[in-house]
Design an enzyme around this catalytic site. Structure first.
Site, short mmCIF file in Angstrom:
data_model
loop_
_atom_site.label_atom_id
_atom_site.label_comp_id
_atom_site.label_asym_id
_atom_site.label_seq_id
_atom_site.Cartn_x
_atom_site.Cartn_y
_atom_site.Cartn_z
N ARG A 64 -22.22 -20.35 -10.57
CA ARG A 64 -21.54 -19.97 -9.32
C ARG A 64 -20.37 -20.92 -9.04
NH1 ARG A 64 -26.12 -19.98 -5.00
NH2 ARG A 64 -24.50 -19.50 -3.52
N ARG B 98 -34.20 -19.31 -3.40
CA ARG B 98 -33.40 -18.15 -3.83
C ARG B 98 -33.08 -18.30 -5.31
NH1 ARG B 98 -28.57 -17.79 0.50
NH2 ARG B 98 -27.42 -17.59 -1.46
N ARG C 15 -11.02 -14.86 0.46
CA ARG C 15 -11.65 -15.32 -0.78
C ARG C 15 -10.67 -15.21 -1.95
NH1 ARG C 15 -17.14 -15.44 0.78
NH2 ARG C 15 -18.66 -15.39 -0.87
N LYS D 7 -20.79 -26.04 4.57
CA LYS D 7 -19.73 -25.39 5.35
C LYS D 7 -20.33 -24.72 6.60
CE LYS D 7 -18.03 -22.34 2.83
NZ LYS D 7 -17.90 -20.92 2.84
P1 AMP Z 1 -21.06 -15.54 1.50
O1 AMP Z 1 -22.15 -15.62 2.49
O2 AMP Z 1 -19.74 -15.88 2.07
O3 AMP Z 1 -21.35 -16.25 0.22
O4 AMP Z 1 -20.93 -13.98 1.09
C1 AMP Z 1 -21.96 -13.23 0.60
C2 AMP Z 1 -21.43 -12.07 -0.19
O5 AMP Z 1 -20.64 -11.21 0.60
C3 AMP Z 1 -20.51 -12.46 -1.32
O6 AMP Z 1 -21.20 -12.79 -2.48
C4 AMP Z 1 -19.68 -11.22 -1.50
O7 AMP Z 1 -20.36 -10.23 -2.21
C5 AMP Z 1 -19.53 -10.74 -0.11
N1 AMP Z 1 -18.34 -11.29 0.51
C6 AMP Z 1 -18.30 -12.05 1.59
N2 AMP Z 1 -17.03 -12.34 1.93
C7 AMP Z 1 -16.27 -11.77 1.02
C8 AMP Z 1 -14.87 -11.74 0.81
N3 AMP Z 1 -13.98 -12.35 1.62
N4 AMP Z 1 -14.38 -11.02 -0.24
C9 AMP Z 1 -15.23 -10.38 -1.06
N5 AMP Z 1 -16.56 -10.40 -0.93
C10 AMP Z 1 -17.08 -11.08 0.09
#
Ligand code: AMP
Length: 843
Positions: free
Chosen positions: A790, A779, A708, A629
């Site tokens: 996940r 990671r 999300r 993505k």
């Molecule tokens: P990502 O890079 O999008 O996987 O986001 C990393 C982390 O940020 C996630 O695991 C969440 O803890 C937090 N996070 C990012 N976007 C959101 C969202 N829209 N709602 C809740 N948590 C988020």
């Protein structure tokens, strides 16, 4: 001559008191007493005591007028000098001295030029009477005859004229010689300017409503003359333009119906011919006194045509120019709105309270200026616009003045009691740098220096304005109140203090208005970089790029200056929230370019504002971790210019902040992220809403990792509806779980530069970063067992979301199999139908 006279006066001072009238009359009561002058002319020396007693000088002794004589007269055989009237009538004498008579008299005495009248020639000698007495030669009824002693023809003409007849009929308003030529300061009108004659001489009576009404004369003769070609030329200084006398004559003035009149119909050619040789009868037919307004249907053919032509033109001018103005106003408004929409990143320059204070100040100032001008010039067009109503002028002015003063007091409270106010006044304080800036800017503006000085939050120009307004408000308020409450003021201060206050009030107002026009309006309107308006006074915001240029040294915590990040190697960026909480973030945390506003929030500014996009994309990107993505987001960004807005990136960026600068809410969110949990909806929504200007960005947006949950999707939908920024589509990247596991198994992060690298799982090569040579690590959550967990979690939370967007017809599912280029081609194909016709500016 005056010196001689003065000498005689000095001598007379000793004798005047001693010589009595009876002493003089001893000899001069003799009717036969004569003297013969050097030219052999015999003159009577008889002084009639009765006439003297009945004259205006009855109480004046002989010696006080004949002050040159001493008690030795006549034995000393010295002839009496002409009486010097200036001894008692100084003002009149001075006026006479500058008149045609006085000048000619001097010429006569000095050079023997032909005789000119002196006082006694008009006033008489021993029998001088006040001019109001009918027996006086200067009485209105006699004056023409008196002047006629020398000006015979003119006198005859006047007596014969319409003015002379009126005088003879006893009309007190009828003009006589002195009404046109003045009394002692007699002027020849022959060479007077057209304007002086038409306005100052004839206009004195013929423009008078009272006289015109009383004598049934046309009310508009002077006005219509000045509206005519001759009158206009006279007003613009022509000395040759015809004046009233040119056509009507000077002394032989008759009504136009009188055949003797120069404007009698058969005499017109000759009269016009004086200036227009060869003037025909036809030429002379034209109206001289043009009154276009009165020449309605009742006039002759020419007048009627003229009236209609005028009406036609007035209508045409109003319509054509009105339509032109409306047309261009429309273009202007459209362009200004488009420009404001194009916008780009902005920073907050004035908060709501400051804007409100500025609005009230500006409004009251404008009312004060308009009503003040109307009070000072009640005949001006502004006064007419205000209804020529004294009450409106006066009370409008006072109410606006009170409003201004109350705003001033409020502002003092604001700067004393609020954080923003204290910060404002601190930054407004003049300092040594301002003086240096003035000098440096002068060098720059005159070409002596190549660069101009850099300014902080407020440059010297703004500080000058601010303090000038403060000073002006105090001065205008104090003097205005003094004038308003005159009686109270004079209770404590002398009466002249009101006059001084009025003068200060007037000139300070002129100073303030001109300063606003020349200084303030330049900076907020006419400066080419802000034209047509610096919008800070409207929505508080100014373009970030402009701010960076103009206020590069603004180091306030929380007021980001991109100039600093651009031009300084300190590699720091600032951010500001409207509440001015601030922080400094290492620039290395962010990709240089276009996401600072999103990553830092507040007033942080993107270094690169997206150019006008080819394809306006407002997209939500969905997809499990590892589907690629992020790579697609990068490609979409390069293709469309839309900004990649990832909520995960916000939290990761916040992790690199110094602990002191992380807000409790953000600290909390980082905690969730560290534990691999989702951050609560409310926190995420607050963070996105705070960055809503990124959604408005002209380049479009690519929302990654947000929404999300369905709750987030709901909130986003409401926000976008409110902002009128509808989604183009929701891209859902789909890849079988096995392939995701495989991809993530090869993903490595550089322990040094944090760059992402993909390695083949089968490779035996040492895992080093291809960019910096740092050690690559895997990671924890990229290990296959963690990835499967996940994935499950992802599908659990995302499937309601995909359903949410499918129902709205926005969902585009795209296979994430193959190379990034292949996936991207699929993405573009899927988007093609959605993007048709959606370019920049389309909402
Ligand atoms: P990502 O890079 O999008 O996987 O986001 C990393 C982390 O940020 C996630 O695991 C969440 O803890 C937090 N996070 C990012 N976007 C959101 C969202 N829209 N709602 C809740 N948590 C988020």
């Amino acid at each position: 001559m005056l010196t001689l006279a003065a000498g005689f006066l000095g001598a007379a001072a000793l004798t005047a008191a001693e010589i009595k009238n009876s002493d003089c009359l001893d000899c001069h009561s003799d009717k036969t007493l004569t003297s013969t002058n050097a030219a052999g002319v015999v003159r009577s020396m008889f002084a009639d005591a009765a006439i003297l007693a009945g004259s205006a000088h009855a109480k004046t002794t002989c010696a006080s007028c004949h002050a040159d004589l001493t008690s030795k007269h006549p034995d000393d055989n010295v002839a009496a000098l002409p009486v010097n009237c200036s001894h008692c009538h100084e003002k009149e004498s001075l006026s006479y001295g500058t008149s045609v008579h006085g000048v000619a008299r001097v010429d006569h005495v000095r050079n023997g030029a032909h005789a000119a009248p002196q006082c006694m020639d008009c006033h008489g000698t021993h029998g001088i009477l006040a001019a109001e007495l009918p027996a006086s030669p200067l009485h209105r009824s006699n004056l023409a005859k008196t002047c006629g002693q020398c000006h015979e023809q003119e006198s005859r003409d006047v007596l014969e004229s319409v003015h002379g007849k009126a005088l003879a009929a006893g009309r007190r308003d009828a003009p006589t010689c002195s009404d046109c030529h003045s009394e002692h300061n007699i002027k020849a009108l022959k060479n007077a300017s057209s304007l002086a004659i038409s306005q100052g001489t004839c206009g004195k009576c013929h423009a008078s409503e009272r006289l015109n009404t009383k004598y049934n004369l046309p009310p508009d003769r002077v006005k219509t003359f000045f509206a005519s070609y001759h009158g206009l030329a006279a007003q613009y200084g022509s000395t040759r333009a015809a004046n009233c006398g040119s056509c009507h004559g000077a002394h032989r003035i008759f009504p136009s119906t009188d055949p003797r009149s120069s404007i009698f119909v058969t005499n017109l050619s000759a009269t016009c011919g004086k200036c227009h040789p060869g003037a025909s009868a036809n030429f002379a037919q034209g109206k001289i006194h043009i009154d276009v307004e009165a020449a309605t249907a009742g006039g002759n053919l020419g007048e009627r045509i003229n009236w209609w032509v005028r009406k036609l033109y007035l209508g045409m001018i109003v319509t054509v120019i009105g339509l032109m103005a409306a047309h261009n106003a429309g273009i202007f408004l459209r362009k200004a709105a488009a420009r404001a929409r194009r916008g780009g990143p902005t920073v907050l320059r004035m908060d709501f309270s400051q804007r409100s204070q500025h609005f009230v100040l500006a409004f009251s100032f404008i009312i004060l200026a308009l009503t003040g001008f109307a009070l000072k010039f009640p005949d001006s067009w502004i006064a007419v616009l205000l209804g020529s109503n004294e009450g409106i002028r006066r009370w409008g002015h006072r109410i606006a003045g009170v409003v201004l003063l109350v705003t001033g007091v409020y502002h003092i409270g604001y700067v004393l009691t609020t954080r923003q106010g204290r910060s404002l006044i601190k930054d407004m304080m003049p300092n040594a740098k301002d003086a240096r800036d003035v000098a440096a800017n002068a060098r720059y503006l005159t070409g002596l220096a190549g660069t101009r000085p850099k300014f902080g939050r407020f440059g010297y120009a703004e500080k000058m304005e601010y303090w000038a307004v403060a000073w002006g408000t105090v001065i205008m308020g104090a003097t205005g109140l003094m004038i308003w409450f005159k009686l109270g003021t004079t209770h404590w201060l002398p009466r002249w203090s009101i006059d001084v206050a009025t003068t200060i009030h007037y000139y300070e107002a002129i100073l303030a208005c001109l300063a606003i026009l020349v200084w303030h309006f330049y900076h907020v309107i006419f400066d080419p970089e802000v034209y047509p308006l610096n919008r800070a006074c409207v929505d508080g915001r100014v373009p970030a790029e402009w701010y960076a240029e103009e206020h590069a040294l603004d180091r306030r915590p929380g007021n980001g200056s991109p100039a600093q990040s651009k031009h300084m190697n300190s590699i720091s960026m600032k951010r500001q929230n409207d509440n001015s909480s601030a922080t400094t973030v290492p620039l290395t945390s962010f990709k240089p370019g276009n996401r600072a506003a999103w990553l830092i929030g507040g007033n942080a500014i993107c270094d690169a504002v997206p150019a006008t996009p080819q394809h306006l994309c407002r997209l939500v990107l969905l997809g499990a971790p590892g589907v690629g993505k992020g790579t697609q987001a990068d490609l979409l960004h390069q293709w469309s210019g839309a900004c990649h807005l990832s909520t995960g990136d916000i939290f990761r960026a916040a992790k690199s902040l110094p602990p002191a600068e992380v807000t409790p809410a953000m600290q909390n969110a980082i905690g969730f992220m560290k534990r691999g949990e989702l951050v609560p909806d409310q926190t995420v929504l607050a963070i996105v809403t705070e960055r809503v200007r990124c959604l408005r960005c002209g380049g479009g947006y690519l929302l990654d990792g947000f929404p999300r949950t369905v709750a987030q999707a709901d909130a986003l939908e409401t926000l976008l509806k409110k902002e009128n920024l509808p989604l183009t589509a929701v891209l859902d990247y789909d890849l079988p779980v096995d392939q995701i596991v495989e991809r993530l198994a090869g993903r490595r992060v550089c322990s040094s530069c944090k760059g992402i690298t993909h390695v083949s799982g089968k490779s035996a090569a040492p895992e080093v970063c291809p960019h910096c040579g740092g050690k690559l690590i895997q990671r924890e959550d990229d290990r296959p067992e963690a990835v499967r967990v996940r994935m499950e979690a992802y599908h659990r939370s995302t499937s309601p979301l995909t359903e949410f967007y499918r129902q709205r017809g926005l969902l585009l599912t795209i296979s994430a199999e193959g190379t990034p280029a292949e996936i991207f081609q699929r993405t573009k194909d899927a988007l093609a139908s959605r993007l048709q016709g959606k370019t920049a500016g389309t909402r």
